[in-house]
Design an enzyme around this catalytic site. Structure first.
Site, PDB file in Angstrom:
ATOM      1  CG  ASN A   1       6.132  -2.713  -7.893  1.00 33.79           C
ATOM      2  OD1 ASN A   1       4.995  -3.091  -8.154  1.00 33.79           O
ATOM      3  ND2 ASN A   1       6.616  -1.580  -8.359  1.00 33.79           N
TER       4      ASN A   1
ATOM      5  CB  ALA B   1       5.390 -14.999  54.180  1.00 29.78           C
TER       6      ALA B   1
ATOM      7  CE  LYS C   1       1.655  -4.877  -5.508  1.00 27.23           C
ATOM      8  NZ  LYS C   1       2.461  -4.359  -6.630  1.00 27.23           N
TER       9      LYS C   1
ATOM     10  NE  ARG D   1       8.915  -6.252  -9.410  1.00 27.58           N
ATOM     11  CZ  ARG D   1       9.052  -4.938  -9.615  1.00 27.58           C
ATOM     12  NH1 ARG D   1      10.108  -4.305  -9.149  1.00 27.58           N
ATOM     13  NH2 ARG D   1       8.133  -4.267 -10.282  1.00 27.58           N
TER      14      ARG D   1
ATOM     15  CG  ASN E   1      -6.550 -17.982  37.067  1.00 35.56           C
ATOM     16  OD1 ASN E   1      -5.516 -18.645  37.104  1.00 35.56           O
ATOM     17  ND2 ASN E   1      -6.897 -17.284  36.010  1.00 35.56           N
TER      18      ASN E   1
ATOM     19  CB  ALA F   1      -6.040  -7.071 -11.027  1.00 36.72           C
ATOM     20  N   GLY F   2      -2.885  -6.725  -9.675  1.00 37.47           N
ATOM     21  CA  GLY F   2      -1.486  -7.112  -9.888  1.00 37.47           C
ATOM     22  C   GLY F   2      -1.118  -8.324  -9.053  1.00 37.47           C
TER      23      GLY F   2
HETATM   24  C1  UD1 Z   1       0.876   2.729 -15.125  1.00 43.12           C
HETATM   25  C2  UD1 Z   1       0.543   3.810 -16.132  1.00 43.12           C
HETATM   26  C3  UD1 Z   1       1.735   4.762 -16.264  1.00 43.12           C
HETATM   27  C4  UD1 Z   1       2.078   5.350 -14.906  1.00 43.12           C
HETATM   28  C5  UD1 Z   1       2.294   4.239 -13.889  1.00 43.12           C
HETATM   29  C6  UD1 Z   1       2.415   4.796 -12.505  1.00 43.12           C
HETATM   30  C7  UD1 Z   1      -0.953   2.775 -17.762  1.00 43.12           C
HETATM   31  C8  UD1 Z   1      -1.060   2.214 -19.128  1.00 43.12           C
HETATM   32  N1  UD1 Z   1       0.252   3.201 -17.413  1.00 43.12           N
HETATM   33  O1  UD1 Z   1       1.960   2.010 -15.667  1.00 43.12           O
HETATM   34  O2  UD1 Z   1       1.431   5.811 -17.159  1.00 43.12           O
HETATM   35  O3  UD1 Z   1       3.225   6.160 -14.987  1.00 43.12           O
HETATM   36  O4  UD1 Z   1       1.168   3.329 -13.891  1.00 43.12           O
HETATM   37  O5  UD1 Z   1       2.772   3.795 -11.623  1.00 43.12           O
HETATM   38  O6  UD1 Z   1      -1.934   2.856 -17.049  1.00 43.12           O
HETATM   39  N2  UD1 Z   1      -3.505  -3.336 -12.889  1.00 43.12           N
HETATM   40  C9  UD1 Z   1      -4.631  -4.135 -12.855  1.00 43.12           C
HETATM   41  N3  UD1 Z   1      -4.976  -4.832 -13.974  1.00 43.12           N
HETATM   42  C10 UD1 Z   1      -4.264  -4.755 -15.116  1.00 43.12           C
HETATM   43  C11 UD1 Z   1      -3.114  -3.953 -15.145  1.00 43.12           C
HETATM   44  C12 UD1 Z   1      -2.775  -3.245 -14.027  1.00 43.12           C
HETATM   45  O7  UD1 Z   1      -5.301  -4.214 -11.835  1.00 43.12           O
HETATM   46  O8  UD1 Z   1      -4.664  -5.424 -16.093  1.00 43.12           O
HETATM   47  C13 UD1 Z   1      -3.136  -2.596 -11.686  1.00 43.12           C
HETATM   48  C14 UD1 Z   1      -1.861  -3.172 -11.070  1.00 43.12           C
HETATM   49  O9  UD1 Z   1      -2.178  -4.004  -9.988  1.00 43.12           O
HETATM   50  C15 UD1 Z   1      -1.125  -1.950 -10.589  1.00 43.12           C
HETATM   51  C16 UD1 Z   1      -1.669  -0.801 -11.414  1.00 43.12           C
HETATM   52  O10 UD1 Z   1      -2.838  -1.284 -12.057  1.00 43.12           O
HETATM   53  O11 UD1 Z   1      -1.414  -1.664  -9.247  1.00 43.12           O
HETATM   54  C17 UD1 Z   1      -0.679  -0.278 -12.440  1.00 43.12           C
HETATM   55  O12 UD1 Z   1      -0.393  -1.286 -13.336  1.00 43.12           O
HETATM   56  P1  UD1 Z   1       1.019  -1.475 -13.978  1.00 43.12           P
HETATM   57  O13 UD1 Z   1       0.953  -2.507 -15.028  1.00 43.12           O
HETATM   58  O14 UD1 Z   1       2.036  -1.614 -12.923  1.00 43.12           O
HETATM   59  O15 UD1 Z   1       1.171  -0.059 -14.672  1.00 43.12           O
HETATM   60  P2  UD1 Z   1       2.501   0.602 -15.101  1.00 43.12           P
HETATM   61  O16 UD1 Z   1       3.079  -0.158 -16.247  1.00 43.12           O
HETATM   62  O17 UD1 Z   1       3.346   0.858 -13.940  1.00 43.12           O
END
Ligand code: UD1
Ligand code: CA
Length: 456
Positions: A228, A424, A26, A19, A387, A14-15
């Site tokens: 990212n 030819a 992504k 970036r 052709n 869902a991210g």
């Molecule tokens: C998360 C972990 C952290 C870990 C890290 C590894 C948690 C609270 N923390 O942190 O311990 O070291 O990953 O990379 O889980 N996402 C959603 N919906 C949301 C939030 C996130 O789909 O509401 C997805 C994002 O697309 C992403 C992944 O979950 O792919 C991780 O989310 P992100 O917010 O980047 O987590 P971190 O803060 O990196």
């Protein structure tokens, strides 16, 4: 007897991926020729997942269209309130007696072997967590241990200075019983620095409920690296390419420079074959033994049999090449080209939807389209099959043993007879007889008294 539990996979995607600075979601950015999300999907299939749930966010609606052939449940996470919230969108659709594995659409290089080991550690008394030790753990959730046992994960932003020194971090990948996961999700709140629902809280909750946290590690850190931005994607691309090229070298293939080959799909290649620098293989490519591929060749969705020589800068797409054929340099084989044994296609020859029979040759500067060429035919330099009449495509048939003189146009539909010879420079518009010489040229003449124009 051990009970084999069914597996459900939740892939978080869902991210926003801001970036990447891209109109494309992504997880649709490609790595080794296929979208990152598809790598993760494929690993889920390899694990034998009963059901796969992909959590997407706003702007990710197009994922369905891109991935219409995926057999998954698409789950919208309306607002991104944290990883626990994301998982909660999908988990009601999962049977309580399944094991749930959490994966990430932007962590594409995770291996099935690592995940199998992770899943094997799940029981009703345990939660299985993938961790990794990083030289620079900044930004990651830290693994808190008491007497060696993992008891909690503290996010970087919530960590004390002392906790920030811990180098063992959470990869985010974990597996546990679905029923227990649902119990935990109902208890997780967002009272933390980021105001997010943290999936990592299941670890503390589990410990409170007497569960053992079993940690395991991947063989390589890159397996758990997320993407990212485009720089990180290019780094993982090179790692994946290196891994693929090492596999083919292990099968007995020589590669001039493992850093200068790209495999974007599947390359199945036999031993004692050689690949020179800067070749690109895309889609499904099968190459036999003792094949030499010169520098700069681009080969997609094609089959090349044993003993062939593909000379430099040839472009081969959806073609079939039988044993001991020579192609190029600078040849272009388009969809439906089929070169039979011992045939040869030389420089600046384009072949489309055409069969070139055994031992036949088109060595220089030709276009063969929608043509059936028999065996032992010689196609002279500059021969063109006409052709296309502007509306429809027509077929040319050139029978065994024919000799087509240079710079001939064969206006299709037309048939050149067996062992026929074409003089030819001819434009052939009607079928030609077997064994005979046919030509169409105006008689040569010399103009008396002609002089070259002179500059005034
Ligand atoms: C998360 C972990 C952290 C870990 C890290 C590894 C948690 C609270 N923390 O942190 O311990 O070291 O990953 O990379 O889980 N996402 C959603 N919906 C949301 C939030 C996130 O789909 O509401 C997805 C994002 O697309 C992403 C992944 O979950 O792919 C991780 O989310 P992100 O917010 O980047 O987590 P971190 O803060 O990196
Ligand atoms: Ca975050």
């Amino acid at each position: 007897m051990a009970i084999i539990m069914k597996l459900s996979v939740i892939i978080l995607a869902a991210g926003q991926g801001t970036r990447m600075k891209s109109a494309l979601p992504k997880v649709m950015h490609k790595l080794a020729g296929i979208p990152m999300l598809e790598h993760v999907y494929n690993r889920s299939l390899e694990l034998g997942a009963e059901d796969i749930h992909i959590v997407y966010g706003h702007g990710g609606e197009h994922l369905h269209d891109y991935c219409s052939d995926f057999d998954v449940e698409w789950v919208l996470q309306d607002q991104q309130l944290g990883t626990a919230h994301a998982v909660q969108q999908a988990s009601p659709g999962i049977a309580d007696d399944h094991i749930v594995l959490i994966l990430y659409g932007d962590v594409p290089l995770i291996k099935s072997k690592t995940l199998k080991a992770l899943i094997d550690n799940v029981s009703s008394d345990s939660i299985s967590l993938l961790t990794v030790v990083l030289e620079d753990p900044c930004g990651y959730g830290r693994i808190i241990r008491h007497d060696g046992e993992a008891v909690a994960i503290v996010e970087h932003k919530d960590a004390t200075e002392e906790q920030k020194k811990i180098t063992e971090v959470n990869t985010g990948i974990l597996a546990l019983h679905a029923g227990y996961l649902n119990e935990c999700l109902n208890k997780i709140d967002n009272r933390n620095v980021q105001g997010e629902y943290y999936l990592t809280d299941v670890i503390q909750l589990g410990v409170k409920d007497g569960k053992k946290i079993i940690t395991s590690q991947p063989d390589n850190t890159y397996e758990v690296e997320g993407v990212n931005d485009r720089k990180q994607l290019s780094k993982l691309e090179r790692i994946k390419q290196q891994e693929q090229v090492e596999l083919i070298m292990a099968e007995g293939v020589s590669v001039a420079d493992p850093a200068r080959i790209d495999i974007r799909g599947e390359l199945d290649i036999g031993s004692d074959s050689f690949i020179d620098i800067n070749c690109v293989f895309a889609g499904n490519v099968t190459v036999g033994r003792n094949v030499t591929i010169g520098p700069g060749c681009v080969i997609s969705d094609s089959t090349i049999a044993d003993g062939c020589i593909i000379k430099p800068y040839s472009v081969i797409e959806k073609a079939t090449i039988d044993n001991n054929v020579e192609v190029g340099p600078f040849a272009r084989l388009r969809p439906g080209a089929h070169l039979k044994q011992n045939s040869r296609v030389g420089n600046f020859v384009e072949v489309k939807n055409t069969q070139l029979g055994e031992g036949s040759k088109a060595s220089h500067l030709s276009y063969l389209g929608d043509t059936e060429v028999g065996s032992m035919v010689n196609i002279g330099a500059g021969t063109i099959t006409c052709n296309y009449d502007g509306a429809n495509k027509h077929k040319t048939i050139i029978k065994d043993g024919a000799f087509i003189g240079s710079d001939t146009q064969l206006v299709a539909p037309v048939t050149v007879g067996k062992n026929a010879t074409i003089g030819a420079g001819s434009t052939i518009t009607r079928d030609t007889e077997d064994e005979k010489l046919t030509l169409s040229r105006t008689a040569q003449k010399t103009i008396k008294g002609w002089e070259r124009p002179k500059k005034i």
